[in-house]
Design an enzyme around this catalytic site. Structure first.
Site, PDB file in Angstrom:
ATOM      1  N   HIS A 133       5.965  21.813   0.630  1.00 37.09           N
ATOM      2  CA  HIS A 133       4.688  21.348   0.349  1.00 37.09           C
ATOM      3  C   HIS A 133       4.339  21.937   2.114  1.00 37.09           C
ATOM      4  CE1 HIS A 133       6.762  18.625  -1.715  1.00 37.09           C
ATOM      5  NE2 HIS A 133       5.319  18.507  -3.068  1.00 37.09           N
ATOM      6  N   ASP A 168       4.056  19.280   4.044  1.00 39.94           N
ATOM      7  CA  ASP A 168       5.164  18.944   5.294  1.00 39.94           C
ATOM      8  C   ASP A 168       5.246  19.672   6.180  1.00 39.94           C
ATOM      9  OD1 ASP A 168       5.947  17.859   2.584  1.00 39.94           O
ATOM     10  OD2 ASP A 168       7.613  19.700   1.910  1.00 39.94           O
ATOM     11  N   HIS A 213      12.700  12.485 -13.154  1.00 38.07           N
ATOM     12  CA  HIS A 213      10.890  12.357 -14.474  1.00 38.07           C
ATOM     13  C   HIS A 213      11.228  11.985 -15.816  1.00 38.07           C
ATOM     14  CE1 HIS A 213       8.753  14.768 -10.038  1.00 38.07           C
ATOM     15  NE2 HIS A 213       8.675  12.814 -10.672  1.00 38.07           N
ATOM     16  N   ASP A 218      14.798  20.554 -10.663  1.00 37.56           N
ATOM     17  CA  ASP A 218      14.776  19.365  -9.442  1.00 37.56           C
ATOM     18  C   ASP A 218      16.084  18.479  -9.971  1.00 37.56           C
ATOM     19  OD1 ASP A 218      12.963  20.726  -8.008  1.00 37.56           O
ATOM     20  OD2 ASP A 218      11.394  19.240  -8.456  1.00 37.56           O
ATOM     21  N   ASP A 223      14.524   8.906  -6.483  1.00 43.01           N
ATOM     22  CA  ASP A 223      14.862  10.292  -6.123  1.00 43.01           C
ATOM     23  C   ASP A 223      16.333   9.980  -5.377  1.00 43.01           C
ATOM     24  OD1 ASP A 223      12.328  11.389  -6.383  1.00 43.01           O
ATOM     25  OD2 ASP A 223      11.632  10.751  -5.748  1.00 43.01           O
TER      26      ASP A 223
END
Length: 434
Positions: free
Chosen positions: A98, A101, A268, A293, A306
């Site tokens: 990102h 980041d 997700h 992901d 995560d």
């Protein structure tokens, strides 16, 4: 060189070794006629690996990294040095980031954009010197309090405009670094109560924003894929991009189904009440599969934890669907995963990725064997074989009517009897490969 990972040598494929290294991930091993590295297309997530501080809903920072808090350009450059050291140690072909980041936010949009471009210059140097390629870039449109009511769906048009400027800057950098995709996250695109929400207005804003992004992609000549990631239940109660089926309906409504594909996350999928393989298979069937992901959740916790993957049967079923879909084109396997908050050492970050890469390699090889043997697909074809007959095909063809089908069923005196789905036999078959 950052010095942070100095004690760790680059990892190698060492199937019989006893120290650090890969036991199953051999980049050059040929699987279904293609190198394993080219199948898996691993990427390291910049945010969880180098930005996350070890906090959770019930506790604050536990990590102590020398580049924290990275609120200056000097610290941002130190973080980049450490990141590219990790990429080199792991030998990954890609990374993802990102904008938030990699650079500290400036006092203005212009300063934030300029800082991003300066870090992108540094990335370009490191990539040219043998660093990995960019799988995708994205903009953080959720952390700052300005996004508390969404970005594209915000009731304040100034936030929409601010988000557009932020995305433009990140798309420009992604294009300049030859990124293969650009991702739009919907972390705050949802609502908490209908009492203050106009759903139709917000959906139209989201559709318009995505259309503007697609238009800009073509304007600048970006050849990569635009991706959306379905994100259920976080952090609002009602996400507009809840799951694959939901996102496909959204894309169709706004005429974007041929322009946008999906980045699908295991964690997700679980939060949406699905399996990972379900979401992958549905995206492939709808023609919108793009990238993944690869992580997992703690099934005893109610939020997105995560964690790095460690379940070979789960990854095998996921890669089975990826291979059936024809494999990745511009997409890949991004580890949107983070250490546990008690895992403090540099070695922990290396070994978490190494173990996950081995798990994915085992899953890929098991999936390839399942496809080569064709027993699952044979069983599937046999189950639907009757649909290949002329009368069955005629029922699905244009011009068929309910009356005609019903009259034919009565004339034939149909009394169909159930046929076993043989689920347990197929589950046992899968277990032979994993």
């Amino acid at each position: 060189m950052s010095g942070y990972f100095d004690a760790i040598a680059p990892l190698a494929y060492d199937p019989d070794g006893d120290g650090p290294g890969f036991r199953h991930y051999n980049p050059d091993e040929i699987v279904l006629g293609k190198r394993m590295e080219d199948h898996l297309r691993f990427a390291v997530a910049y945010w969880h690996s180098f930005v996350w501080e070890g906090g959770d809903p019930f506790g604050g920072r536990t990590f102590d990294r020398p580049w924290f808090p990275a609120d200056t350009m000097e610290l941002a450059r130190a973080r980049a040095d450490a990141a590219f050291d990790l990429f080199r140690i792991l030998g990954v072909p890609y990374f993802c980031f990102h904008d938030h980041d990699v650079r500290p936010e400036g006092a203005s949009l212009t300063e934030s954009r300029d800082r991003l471009n300066r870090i992108a210059d540094l990335f370009a140097e490191k990539m040219a010197a043998g660093g990995p390629k960019l799988l995708w870039g994205t903009a953080n449109l959720f952390s700052n309090r300005r996004y508390m009511s969404g970005a594209a769906t915000n009731p304040d048009p100034d936030v929409f405009a601010y988000s557009a400027a932020t995305v433009r800057a990140c798309m420009d950098v992604t294009h300049r670094l030859n990124g293969e995709n650009y991702v739009l996250w919907g972390g705050r695109e949802g609502y908490e109560t209908l009492l203050n929400t106009d759903i139709g207005q917000e959906l139209d804003q989201m559709g318009r924003f995505l259309s503007l992004v697609v238009d800009y992609k073509h304007k600048i000549g970006f050849k990569g894929t635009i991706l959306i990631e379905p994100k259920p239940q976080e952090p609002t109660k009602h996400q507009y991009d809840y799951d694959v089926g939901n996102v496909y309906g959204f894309l169709r409504r706004y005429g974007l189904e041929n322009e946008v594909r999906l980045n699908i996350e295991q964690g997700h999928a679980i939060l949406a009440g699905h399996t990972f393989e379900h979401e992958l298979a549905l995206a492939a069937a709808l023609g919108i599969f793009g990238s993944i992901d690869m992580n997992r959740n703690d099934y005893q916790s109610g939020w997105d934890t995560d964690q790095f993957p460690n379940n070979v049967p789960e990854t095998a079923l996921a890669y089975y669907e990826v291979l059936k879909a024809g494999g990745f084109t511009t997409g890949g396997t991004n580890f949107d995963a983070k250490l546990r908050r008690q895992s403090l050492d540099p070695e922990d970050l290396v070994m978490a990725h190494a173990g996950a890469m081995d798990v994915c390699a085992r899953g890929l090889k098991a999936a390839a064997r399942m496809l080569e043997d064709d027993r699952l697909e044979t069983a599937r074809r046999d189950r639907y074989a009757a649909w290949q007959g002329a009368e069955a095909q005629a029922m699905l063809a244009p011009g068929a009517t309910l009356d005609a089908i019903a009259d034919a069923a009565e004339a034939r005196g149909l009394d169909p009897q159930p046929v076993s789905g043989r689920q347990e036999r197929l589950e046992n078959l899968v277990n032979r490969y994993v």
